[in-house]
Design a protein around this motif. Structure first.
Motif, PDB file in Angstrom:
ATOM      1  N   THR A 133       0.739  -1.109   0.098  1.00 26.04           N
ATOM      2  CA  THR A 133       0.059   0.295   0.306  1.00 26.04           C
ATOM      3  C   THR A 133       0.880   1.325  -0.001  1.00 26.04           C
ATOM      4  OG1 THR A 133      -1.926  -1.124   1.238  1.00 26.04           O
ATOM      5  CG2 THR A 133      -1.796   1.127   1.392  1.00 26.04           C
ATOM      6  N   VAL A 156      -4.243  12.358  -0.051  1.00 23.54           N
ATOM      7  CA  VAL A 156      -5.465  11.389  -0.038  1.00 23.54           C
ATOM      8  C   VAL A 156      -5.134   9.947   0.283  1.00 23.54           C
ATOM      9  CG1 VAL A 156      -7.424  10.531  -1.374  1.00 23.54           C
ATOM     10  CG2 VAL A 156      -6.987  13.052  -1.388  1.00 23.54           C
ATOM     11  N   MET A 160      -6.257   7.407   3.123  1.00 23.72           N
ATOM     12  CA  MET A 160      -7.014   6.203   2.976  1.00 23.72           C
ATOM     13  C   MET A 160      -6.086   5.008   3.406  1.00 23.72           C
ATOM     14  SD  MET A 160      -9.570   6.864   0.597  1.00 23.72           S
ATOM     15  CE  MET A 160      -9.790   5.798  -0.755  1.00 23.72           C
ATOM     16  N   VAL A 163      -6.492   4.688   7.503  1.00 21.78           N
ATOM     17  CA  VAL A 163      -7.841   4.106   8.043  1.00 21.78           C
ATOM     18  C   VAL A 163      -7.888   2.524   7.696  1.00 21.78           C
ATOM     19  CG1 VAL A 163     -10.081   4.057   7.446  1.00 21.78           C
ATOM     20  CG2 VAL A 163      -8.945   6.367   7.740  1.00 21.78           C
ATOM     21  N   ASN A 164      -7.075   2.187   6.718  1.00 19.46           N
ATOM     22  CA  ASN A 164      -7.043   0.830   6.232  1.00 19.46           C
ATOM     23  C   ASN A 164      -6.309  -0.069   7.066  1.00 19.46           C
ATOM     24  OD1 ASN A 164      -8.568  -1.094   4.433  1.00 19.46           O
ATOM     25  ND2 ASN A 164      -6.656  -1.082   3.195  1.00 19.46           N
ATOM     26  N   ILE A 167      -8.439  -2.116   9.719  1.00 21.25           N
ATOM     27  CA  ILE A 167      -9.334  -2.973   8.940  1.00 21.25           C
ATOM     28  C   ILE A 167      -8.666  -4.187   8.368  1.00 21.25           C
ATOM     29  CG2 ILE A 167     -11.007  -3.146   7.147  1.00 21.25           C
ATOM     30  CD1 ILE A 167     -11.494  -0.235   7.377  1.00 21.25           C
ATOM     31  N   TRP A 174      -8.789 -12.388  11.552  1.00 23.64           N
ATOM     32  CA  TRP A 174     -10.049 -13.321  11.528  1.00 23.64           C
ATOM     33  C   TRP A 174      -9.621 -14.371  10.499  1.00 23.64           C
ATOM     34  CZ3 TRP A 174     -14.465  -9.322  12.108  1.00 23.64           C
ATOM     35  CH2 TRP A 174     -14.594  -8.839  13.252  1.00 23.64           C
TER      36      TRP A 174
ATOM     37  N   ALA B 149     -14.137   3.116  -2.625  1.00 18.67           N
ATOM     38  CA  ALA B 149     -12.535   3.116  -2.549  1.00 18.67           C
ATOM     39  C   ALA B 149     -12.141   3.485  -3.981  1.00 18.67           C
ATOM     40  CB  ALA B 149     -11.844   1.878  -2.361  1.00 18.67           C
ATOM     41  N   THR B 152     -12.743   6.838  -5.336  1.00 20.57           N
ATOM     42  CA  THR B 152     -11.976   7.899  -4.907  1.00 20.57           C
ATOM     43  C   THR B 152     -10.482   7.848  -5.546  1.00 20.57           C
ATOM     44  OG1 THR B 152     -12.928   7.648  -2.598  1.00 20.57           O
ATOM     45  CG2 THR B 152     -10.802   8.748  -2.679  1.00 20.57           C
ATOM     46  N   TYR B 153     -10.184   6.755  -5.693  1.00 18.68           N
ATOM     47  CA  TYR B 153      -8.659   6.353  -6.189  1.00 18.68           C
ATOM     48  C   TYR B 153      -8.824   6.631  -7.850  1.00 18.68           C
ATOM     49  CZ  TYR B 153      -6.023   4.625  -2.472  1.00 18.68           C
ATOM     50  OH  TYR B 153      -5.087   4.733  -1.090  1.00 18.68           O
ATOM     51  N   LEU B 174      -5.643  -1.957  -1.025  1.00 12.12           N
ATOM     52  CA  LEU B 174      -6.763  -1.254  -0.186  1.00 12.12           C
ATOM     53  C   LEU B 174      -7.766  -2.260   0.069  1.00 12.12           C
ATOM     54  CD1 LEU B 174      -6.771   1.558   1.081  1.00 12.12           C
ATOM     55  CD2 LEU B 174      -8.550   2.035  -0.676  1.00 12.12           C
ATOM     56  N   LEU B 175      -8.127  -2.831  -1.137  1.00 16.12           N
ATOM     57  CA  LEU B 175      -9.289  -4.031  -1.054  1.00 16.12           C
ATOM     58  C   LEU B 175      -8.908  -5.357  -0.580  1.00 16.12           C
ATOM     59  CD1 LEU B 175     -10.838  -2.810  -4.558  1.00 16.12           C
ATOM     60  CD2 LEU B 175     -11.809  -2.147  -2.235  1.00 16.12           C
ATOM     61  N   LEU B 203     -17.535  -6.414   9.467  1.00 16.01           N
ATOM     62  CA  LEU B 203     -16.204  -5.843   8.958  1.00 16.01           C
ATOM     63  C   LEU B 203     -16.469  -5.157   7.692  1.00 16.01           C
ATOM     64  CD1 LEU B 203     -13.124  -5.800   9.869  1.00 16.01           C
ATOM     65  CD2 LEU B 203     -12.897  -7.684   8.353  1.00 16.01           C
ATOM     66  N   VAL B 206     -18.179  -1.812   8.266  1.00 12.22           N
ATOM     67  CA  VAL B 206     -17.111  -0.560   8.551  1.00 12.22           C
ATOM     68  C   VAL B 206     -16.116  -0.031   7.394  1.00 12.22           C
ATOM     69  CG1 VAL B 206     -14.885  -0.468  10.116  1.00 12.22           C
ATOM     70  CG2 VAL B 206     -16.986  -1.649  10.917  1.00 12.22           C
ATOM     71  N   PHE B 207     -15.901  -1.079   6.527  1.00 14.81           N
ATOM     72  CA  PHE B 207     -15.066  -0.631   5.506  1.00 14.81           C
ATOM     73  C   PHE B 207     -15.923   0.224   4.588  1.00 14.81           C
ATOM     74  CE2 PHE B 207     -13.342  -0.911   1.306  1.00 14.81           C
ATOM     75  CZ  PHE B 207     -11.907  -0.823   1.258  1.00 14.81           C
ATOM     76  N   SER B 210     -16.483   3.549   6.172  1.00 16.93           N
ATOM     77  CA  SER B 210     -15.301   4.460   6.435  1.00 16.93           C
ATOM     78  C   SER B 210     -14.905   5.022   4.921  1.00 16.93           C
ATOM     79  CB  SER B 210     -14.153   3.565   6.725  1.00 16.93           C
ATOM     80  OG  SER B 210     -14.248   2.957   7.915  1.00 16.93           O
ATOM     81  N   TYR B 211     -14.820   4.286   3.828  1.00 11.05           N
ATOM     82  CA  TYR B 211     -14.703   4.679   2.596  1.00 11.05           C
ATOM     83  C   TYR B 211     -15.682   5.797   1.917  1.00 11.05           C
ATOM     84  CZ  TYR B 211     -10.264   2.694   3.324  1.00 11.05           C
ATOM     85  OH  TYR B 211      -8.955   2.550   3.740  1.00 11.05           O
ATOM     86  N   LEU B 214     -14.944   8.955   3.917  1.00 13.57           N
ATOM     87  CA  LEU B 214     -13.744   9.483   3.216  1.00 13.57           C
ATOM     88  C   LEU B 214     -13.941  10.124   1.999  1.00 13.57           C
ATOM     89  CD1 LEU B 214     -10.846   7.006   4.416  1.00 13.57           C
ATOM     90  CD2 LEU B 214     -11.329   9.268   5.040  1.00 13.57           C
ATOM     91  N   LEU B 218     -13.220  13.643   1.034  1.00 16.05           N
ATOM     92  CA  LEU B 218     -11.614  13.936   0.353  1.00 16.05           C
ATOM     93  C   LEU B 218     -12.101  14.352  -1.488  1.00 16.05           C
ATOM     94  CD1 LEU B 218      -9.691  11.116   1.483  1.00 16.05           C
ATOM     95  CD2 LEU B 218      -9.601  13.427   1.994  1.00 16.05           C
TER      96      LEU B 218
END
Lengths: 247, 226
Positions: A133, A156, A160, A163-164, A167, A174, B149, B152-153, B174-175, B203, B206-207, B210-211, B214, B218
């Motif tokens: 990343t 940006v 991003m 924040v990741n 997560i 898990w 996500a 944004t990207y 990121l994914l 989860l 939350v992802f 969050s995105y 953001l 942004l």
């Protein structure tokens, strides 16, 4: 008339960084002595505990670096200050370096402990995903574009990415069946005593000093690079103007 | 007169879907690509149906992930080619509306692609579908997260050089948590694995949240600078 241009050599050191540099070298020597010579092997981990004295500090410092990148990115978008943009980028570069070291010494530990360089150990996987990343962040920084666009785009990505981090941690934990009992990626072991514990905390302190030392230097190099870009542009404009006046 | 965020988002989404309706890139290129990847997985792993059936969820979400990068690239290629993004910016639609519109259009396109790919998986990998509530929740939240996500990207790389190779490098790491959570959640829903299925859904939620947040925050600096 010819003008002689004598470039002023500007360094990146200062009395404070010289002190940090000396402390880093002394600290590293002390860490080698305590980590490899004075402290005993561990009852459970054996000699591999010595890798921990470097491993925990490198991963901790990398996360600290990425937090600085995240905070710097937020403040850059808010204040539009070059300082925060360059600080965020400098911290990310050092964070990637320390993450690289973390993966390397994690793999060394894996080779000794498991007989293989790579196992799908949660912390190793998380570190590698986050490493890639932030490599993306550095790649974007290296693409030629104007300073403001580069600052915005990388800020940006910095936000991003930070924040990741939790997560990704949770998902990988898990995925691999939550927590493992014995892992190099645990924080400083509460069972450590005496010189083992001292070596662990010494490692953390020394790597924090090294990080501060590298960060200040890297930031100053980045700052001077930006100034040099400006000088190059000014000279090019002056040269073009001179061409115009003589033609 | 400025539009409300929702009305602006609806306009942007309708515009994107209308472009897709005319160009049919998702239908004519992304869908065959996704089906091709499903078939190639069968070549790469084992023609034995057991392996494919056991790995169905992972292979399906990998395919969706690859296809989503194409969808994101396409969503912003149409904006950059003719300087359309500048026109949108000048039209008075807020940055948050542009973001939410782009996300909505991506979500709709990806959901259609996922539905067809799921049919492909059912036939090619001999998968029995079950646990519908869980599957729907996982699919919806994964798609929203990927689209948020991605949007944004997508705008971020659209004006940088080498954007086509840059997008996967930035987006796929990121994914990674979405791929893990969607795969595991789907496996639990399909009865292939035991576990607390709703924790994966949480989860993913939350992802996605969050995105989405953001992206809304942004997009303005991104649209101003890129």
């Amino acid at each position: 008339m010819t003008t002689t241009f004598a470039p002023k050599i500007i360094g990146t050191s200062s009395p404070a960084t010289r002190i940090l540099g000396v402390l880093s070298i002394i600290g590293l020597i002390a860490l080698v002595v305590f980590g490899l010579v004075i402290s005993p092997a561990d009852f459970e981990l054996g000699e591999t505990i010595r890798i921990l004295y470097m491993h925990v500090p490198t991963v901790s410092v990398a996360y600290l670096a990425f937090i600085i990148t995240g905070v710097g990115s937020v403040i850059y978008l808010w204040k539009r200050s070059e300082f925060w943009d360059l600080l965020a980028a400098s911290a990310a570069e050092i964070g990637v370096l320390f993450f690289g070291l973390t993966i390397f010494n994690g793999m060394m530990w894996g080779k000794i402990t498991w007989g293989v360089f790579w196992r799908w150990e949660p912390r190793l996987v998380t570190t590698t995903v986050l490493f890639i990343t932030y490599i993306g962040y550095l790649v974007v920084r290296s693409i030629p574009t104007d300073t403001r666009t580069r600052g915005t785009v990388s800020a940006v990505i910095g936000i991003m990415a930070i924040v990741n981090i939790p997560i990704t941690h949770k998902a990988v934990d898990w995925w691999r069946g939550l927590h493992q009992s014995s892992t190099i990626f645990a924080t400083v072991d509460p069972d450590m005593r005496g010189t083992q514990l001292f070596s662990a905390y010494l490692g953390l302190t020394v790597f924090l000093v090294i990080f501060a030392w590298l960060l200040i230097h890297r930031f100053r190099v980045a700052w001077l690079s930006e100034r040099a870009r400006g000088i190059g542009l000014d000279e090019a404009i002056a040269a073009r103007r001179a061409e115009g006046s003589f033609s | 007169m400025s539009l409300s965020t929702v009305a602006g988002a609806r306009l942007v989404a309708r515009k994107d879907l209308r472009i897709e309706q005319h160009s049919r890139v998702a239908l004519a290129q992304m869908l065959p690509f996704g089906m091709l990847v499903l078939i190639l997985f069968a070549f790469a792993l084992d023609p034995s149906r057991d392996v494919l059936t056991r790995a169905t969820a992972g292979l399906f979400w990998m395919t969706v992930l690859f296809t989503s990068t194409l969808a994101v690239q396409r969503a912003f290629a149409v904006e950059v080619d003719d300087g359309a993004l500048d026109s949108i910016r000048l039209s008075g639609i807020s940055a948050a509306s542009v973001f939410l519109g782009k996300v909505s259009a991506l979500v709709i396109q990806l959901l259609v692609l996922e539905a067809v790919l799921a049919l492909g998986v059912a036939i090619l990998y001999n998968t029995d579908f079950g646990g519908w509530a869980m599957l729907v929740a996982v699919t919806l939240l994964s798609t929203i997260g990927m689209s948020a996500a991605g949007a944004t990207y997508g705008v971020l790389v659209s004006r940088l050089r080498h954007s086509s190779t840059l997008l996967p490098l930035l987006l796929l790491p990121l994914l990674a948590p979405v791929l893990i959570a969607a795969t595991k959640g789907s496996e639990v829903a399909l009865g292939q694995e035991a576990g607390q299925s709703w924790s994966w859904v949480a989860l993913l939620a939350v992802f996605a949240i969050s995105y989405l947040v953001l992206g809304v925050v942004l997009y303005r600096p991104l649209l101003e600078e890129t």
